[in-house]
Every structure is written in structure tokens, then in C-alpha cells.
Design an enzyme around this catalytic site. Structure first.
Site, mmCIF file in Angstrom:
data_model
loop_
_atom_site.group_PDB
_atom_site.id
_atom_site.type_symbol
_atom_site.label_atom_id
_atom_site.label_comp_id
_atom_site.label_asym_id
_atom_site.label_seq_id
_atom_site.Cartn_x
_atom_site.Cartn_y
_atom_site.Cartn_z
ATOM 1 N N GLY A 293 0.841 -1.206 0.000
ATOM 2 C CA GLY A 293 0.000 0.000 0.000
ATOM 3 C C GLY A 293 0.869 1.246 0.000
ATOM 4 O O GLY A 293 1.869 1.309 0.706
ATOM 5 N N ARG B 114 0.797 -5.411 -4.980
ATOM 6 C CA ARG B 114 0.908 -6.380 -3.883
ATOM 7 C C ARG B 114 1.368 -7.745 -4.435
ATOM 8 O O ARG B 114 0.870 -8.780 -4.048
ATOM 9 C CB ARG B 114 -0.425 -6.491 -3.141
ATOM 10 C CG ARG B 114 -0.836 -5.208 -2.419
ATOM 11 C CD ARG B 114 -1.904 -5.447 -1.399
ATOM 12 N NE ARG B 114 -2.397 -4.219 -0.790
ATOM 13 C CZ ARG B 114 -1.812 -3.593 0.225
ATOM 14 N NH1 ARG B 114 -0.720 -4.081 0.749
ATOM 15 N NH2 ARG B 114 -2.337 -2.491 0.723
ATOM 16 N N ASP C 22 5.298 -4.634 5.937
ATOM 17 C CA ASP C 22 5.754 -5.972 6.351
ATOM 18 C C ASP C 22 5.792 -6.983 5.205
ATOM 19 O O ASP C 22 6.678 -7.837 5.154
ATOM 20 C CB ASP C 22 4.912 -6.496 7.529
ATOM 21 C CG ASP C 22 3.427 -6.534 7.220
ATOM 22 O OD1 ASP C 22 2.997 -5.907 6.228
ATOM 23 O OD2 ASP C 22 2.680 -7.202 7.960
ATOM 24 N N THR D 51 4.743 2.498 5.714
ATOM 25 C CA THR D 51 3.332 2.100 5.804
ATOM 26 C C THR D 51 2.598 3.053 6.718
ATOM 27 O O THR D 51 3.118 3.413 7.769
ATOM 28 C CB THR D 51 3.152 0.659 6.346
ATOM 29 O OG1 THR D 51 1.765 0.468 6.670
ATOM 30 C CG2 THR D 51 3.971 0.361 7.589
ATOM 31 N N ASP E 17 0.294 2.219 8.428
ATOM 32 C CA ASP E 17 -0.122 1.434 9.598
ATOM 33 C C ASP E 17 0.854 1.584 10.770
ATOM 34 O O ASP E 17 0.476 1.364 11.924
ATOM 35 C CB ASP E 17 -0.233 -0.056 9.230
ATOM 36 C CG ASP E 17 -1.203 -0.305 8.093
ATOM 37 O OD1 ASP E 17 -1.997 0.606 7.794
ATOM 38 O OD2 ASP E 17 -1.166 -1.399 7.503
ATOM 39 N N ASP F 39 3.116 -0.286 11.772
ATOM 40 C CA ASP F 39 3.124 -1.518 12.571
ATOM 41 C C ASP F 39 4.411 -2.322 12.419
ATOM 42 O O ASP F 39 4.456 -3.508 12.734
ATOM 43 C CB ASP F 39 1.921 -2.389 12.169
ATOM 44 C CG ASP F 39 1.918 -2.731 10.682
ATOM 45 O OD1 ASP F 39 2.737 -2.162 9.936
ATOM 46 O OD2 ASP F 39 1.102 -3.563 10.264
ATOM 47 N N ARG G 65 -4.917 -1.802 9.457
ATOM 48 C CA ARG G 65 -4.922 -3.269 9.465
ATOM 49 C C ARG G 65 -4.985 -3.804 10.903
ATOM 50 O O ARG G 65 -5.882 -3.414 11.628
ATOM 51 C CB ARG G 65 -3.702 -3.800 8.729
ATOM 52 C CG ARG G 65 -3.925 -5.203 8.230
ATOM 53 C CD ARG G 65 -3.019 -5.591 7.116
ATOM 54 N NE ARG G 65 -3.685 -5.496 5.831
ATOM 55 C CZ ARG G 65 -3.075 -5.387 4.679
ATOM 56 N NH1 ARG G 65 -1.772 -5.320 4.620
ATOM 57 N NH2 ARG G 65 -3.773 -5.363 3.578
ATOM 58 N N ARG H 13 -23.946 8.915 12.628
ATOM 59 C CA ARG H 13 -23.427 8.859 11.265
ATOM 60 C C ARG H 13 -22.045 8.219 11.298
ATOM 61 O O ARG H 13 -21.357 8.277 12.301
ATOM 62 C CB ARG H 13 -23.291 10.264 10.665
ATOM 63 C CG ARG H 13 -24.607 10.992 10.508
ATOM 64 C CD ARG H 13 -25.404 10.462 9.332
ATOM 65 N NE ARG H 13 -26.586 11.274 9.057
ATOM 66 C CZ ARG H 13 -27.771 11.117 9.622
ATOM 67 N NH1 ARG H 13 -27.954 10.173 10.538
ATOM 68 N NH2 ARG H 13 -28.785 11.894 9.304
HETATM 69 O O1 F6P Z 1 -1.223 -1.478 4.753
HETATM 70 C C1 F6P Z 1 -1.725 -0.237 4.366
HETATM 71 C C2 F6P Z 1 -3.208 -0.294 4.185
HETATM 72 O O2 F6P Z 1 -3.648 0.999 3.837
HETATM 73 C C3 F6P Z 1 -3.996 -0.837 5.360
HETATM 74 O O3 F6P Z 1 -4.195 0.124 6.364
HETATM 75 C C4 F6P Z 1 -5.261 -1.270 4.680
HETATM 76 O O4 F6P Z 1 -5.914 -2.299 5.390
HETATM 77 C C5 F6P Z 1 -4.782 -1.786 3.366
HETATM 78 O O5 F6P Z 1 -3.543 -1.159 3.114
HETATM 79 C C6 F6P Z 1 -5.713 -1.495 2.215
HETATM 80 O O6 F6P Z 1 -5.161 -2.046 1.074
HETATM 81 P P1 F6P Z 1 -5.704 -1.814 -0.397
HETATM 82 O O7 F6P Z 1 -5.354 -0.415 -0.794
HETATM 83 O O8 F6P Z 1 -4.954 -2.827 -1.196
HETATM 84 O O9 F6P Z 1 -7.180 -2.028 -0.365
#
Ligand code: F6P
Length: 340
Positions: free
Chosen positions: A10, A71, A102, A126, A128, A130, A172, A266
Site C-alpha cells: 500500500g 501487492r 511488512d 506504511t 499502519d 506496525d 490493518r 453517522r
Molecule cells: O497497509 C496499508 C493499508 O492501507 C492498510 O491500512 C489497509 O488495510 C490496506 O492497506 C488497504 O489495502 P488496499 O489499498 O490494497 O485495499
């Protein structure tokens, strides 16, 4: 040396700043830098361009990645690893710099472990945040800025309409974006994957706020948060790295809250907005530090390692150590509750 570079997984807002730093430091050191296109698909298909100072001019603040991403998992495709090895040999690549999360870094570690190895170093990237062993990954601060800005905006409308606003953010299996943006944006409840939650407890908190005269509430929920221990996914289909597409917890939560409280509710899913736009100054700064450090690691032969920032100092750690999901800091999570 001939150094290959790729960006995978991503995207986020400061990858280009890292690409620029690798190219500028690489050229300064007398190296040739080859930019492989679209994640691991680039080395697999032999798709690359030679990078010049001109090719990275003006990209410092720009979101996305000029190299493209995907990916692609070479270890899940028949013959792809050998095809990649052959293409890197033909391009006379001495080492790879791999920029990603990762999944990308996991492949970087695996190619270092092949016999003979394909030497590679990693740069954590990332939203994330993480990645184990680094306080920050490129892109996280920019995502937090987007989410905080959204919370500031949603606050005023929630207050005017006396509504509950549920805001879903990415991350994630980690709650870093939710926690940082939630604290910075004054959320009344922050829900992260690291701590299972009970919806009735969230509802009790909303009701208590009403009793205190606060007729609105802002709830920030990480996409991977687990009501009663179970994540909500868009579909059970997995990507090449085995991840399901998370999403939908915000809508689910908003429905249950409205139904159980009768308060107008909402939801808003910030989605990919968090990955786009202008990179924050801090992200541009660490991306630059990381890019320069990665080239220096290649020069020193420090392979199978990832650049990292720990307590303000740029260092490096073995890639293998980076690959476990880094959870949110317990102390920070508990501190956030002071403001609920
Ligand atoms: O790992 C980065 C991320 O943005 C996550 O937060 C999310 O779950 C995922 O990628 C979404 O991936 P995609 O853009 O492939 O739908």
C-alpha cells in the site's frame, strides 16, 4: 555499484521523498540507481528505468510513488523468484533497496536468505506504522495529519447536530493511526485491534456524556478493531500475502449505536484519503534520512537489515526482527482514556 530500488504494498505520502534521497545519495556516491516498476512485479518482469537527478526533481512533497506499486508476492508465483534473480543478474544489480511494509520487507528478508542470496536492505513505509523496531514508518505521520484534520471538521458538524459520529481509519491489525489521530483530534472513544471491545461499554460512555450535557460524541475506530473479538471484513477473499480486505466496522458500529440508543448516528470511512496527498514535513524528513542511510548500508554491505528510527536516532535492525506486528503502546492507549 548498481543499486536496484522498488516500492511495494500500500502506498503512502512520502515514498517519493525516500526515492529522491536514494537517488541523490546514490549518484553522489558514484552509483547507478535502477528504479524497478510496480512492486515486485518490476524485478520479476525486468521492468526498470535508470534514475537520474532529473527524474526525482520536484517529487519531494508529492504523494504516491513514481515507481508504482503492487501487492505482488514472488514467493506465491511459479518460477517468479528465479525469473527475478535472472533479471537482476542481467541488469547487473549488486543490491536492492526495498521500500514498503511488512509484506515487501518480508520478501526482502526472504531473498536475502536464498542460496545464493539476493542482497537487499529495507526502508519501512506504511501508514499502519506496525513495523517492529522502528518508532516510525514513512507515511504514518501524513496519514495521522489527514485523519486529525477530518476529526476537527467532523467535530463541528457532530456538535451542531447533536450526533454520534463514528470515524473509521486504516491500520490493518494495529491501531496506531486511530490512537494518534484520536488523541490529536479529541476523540471521545478510540477503538483499536489490540484491545477487544464491547459495544455496550461504548454505548454506556455515550450515554454518560449525554447525562453530563455533551450531546455529541466522536468515536474513532480502527478498521481492524474487534467488537466481541471479531474483525469486520469487506470480503473474506485474501490478497497475495494472505490478508483479507478489512472495512465496514464504522458502519456496523454506527448502526448498532443508533439502534440501541436512539441517538442520531453517522459514520465516515476515511479510507484511502489517508494514503494520499502532500507528505507531512516529518515524513519527508525521515524519508530523506532513511533513503540516505539505506544507500550507506548497501555501501557497507549491511544486508538483510532495515533502516529504523529509535528515540530520534537513525539506526538499523535485522529485517527478520521487523516482521512482527508492532502493537500500540499500552501507556499511550491508557492515557487516551483520561479524555473519554
Ligand atoms: O497497509 C496499508 C493499508 O492501507 C492498510 O491500512 C489497509 O488495510 C490496506 O492497506 C488497504 O489495502 P488496499 O489499498 O490494497 O485495499
Amino acid at each position: 555499484m548498481r543499486i536496484g530500488m522498488m516500492t511495494g504494498g500500500g502506498d503512502s505520502s512520502a515514498i517519493n521523498a525516500a526515492i529522491r534521497a536514494v537517488v541523490r545519495r546514490g549518484l553522489e556516491g558514484g552509483h547507478t540507481i535502477l528504479g524497478f516498476k510496480n512492486g515486485w512485479a518490476g524485478p520479476i518482469n525486468g521492468n526498470y528505468v535508470e534514475m537520474t537527478a532529473d527524474s526525482v526533481s520536484g517529487i519531494l512533497p508529492r504523494g504516491g510513488t513514481i515507481l508504482g506499486t503492487s501487492r505482488t508476492n514472488p514467493f506465491k508465483m511459479d518460477g517468479a523468484v528465479e525469473q527475478m534473480r535472472e533479471n537482476l543478474r542481467l541488469a547487473e544489480v549488486d543490491a536492492m533497496i526495498c521500500i514498503g511494509g511488512d509484506d515487501t520487507l518480508g520478501v526482502a528478508h526472504k531473498i536475502n536468505s536464498l542460496d545464493p542470496p539476493i542482497p537487499a536492505v529495507g526502508i519501512p513505509q506504511t501508514i499502519d506504522n506496525d513495523i517492529n523496531g522502528t518508532d516510525f514508518a514513512i507515511g504514518f505521520q501524513s496519514a495521522v495529519t489527514v485523519a486529525t484534520d477530518a476529526l476537527d471538521k467532523l467535530h463541528t458538524t457532530a456538535e451542531s447536530h447533536h450526533r454520534i459520529m463514528v470515524v473509521e481509519v486504516m491500520g490493518r491489525d494495529a491501531g496506531h493511526v486511530a490512537l494518534y489521530a484520536g488523541i490529536a483530534g479529541g476523540a471521545d472513544t478510540i477503538l483499536v485491534p489490540e484491545h477487544h471491545f464491547n459495544i455496550d461499554e461504548v454505548i454506556d460512555r455515550i450515554k454518560k456524556r449525554r447525562q453530563l450535557g455533551k450531546t455529541f460524541s466522536i468515536i474513532v475506530v480502527a478498521e481492524g478493531a474487534k467488537p466481541e473479538g471479531k474483525q469486520v471484513a469487506v470480503s473474506e477473499k485474501t490478497d497475495a500475502f494472505g490478508h483479507v480486505r478489512l472495512g465496514g466496522i464504522g458502519e456496523y458500529l454506527a448502526d448498532v449505536i443508533e439502534e440501541k440508543t436512539g441517538f442520531e448516528t453517522r459514520f465516515m470511512n476515511l479510507g484511502h484519503l489517508q494514503r494520499g496527498g502532500i507528505a507531512s514535513p516529518f515524513d519527508r524528513f525521515i524519508a530523506t534520512e532513511f533513503g540516505v542511510a539505506a544507500v550507506e548500508m548497501v555501501e557497507k554491505g549491511e544486508f538483510d537489515r532495515m533502516v529504523a528510527i529509535q528515540c530520534g536516532t537513525v539506526s538499523s535492525i535485522p529485517l527478520e526482527e521487523a516482521l512482527t506486528v508492532r502493537p500500540v503502546d499500552e501507556r499511550v492507549f491508557n492515557m487516551a482514556k483520561l479524555f473519554y
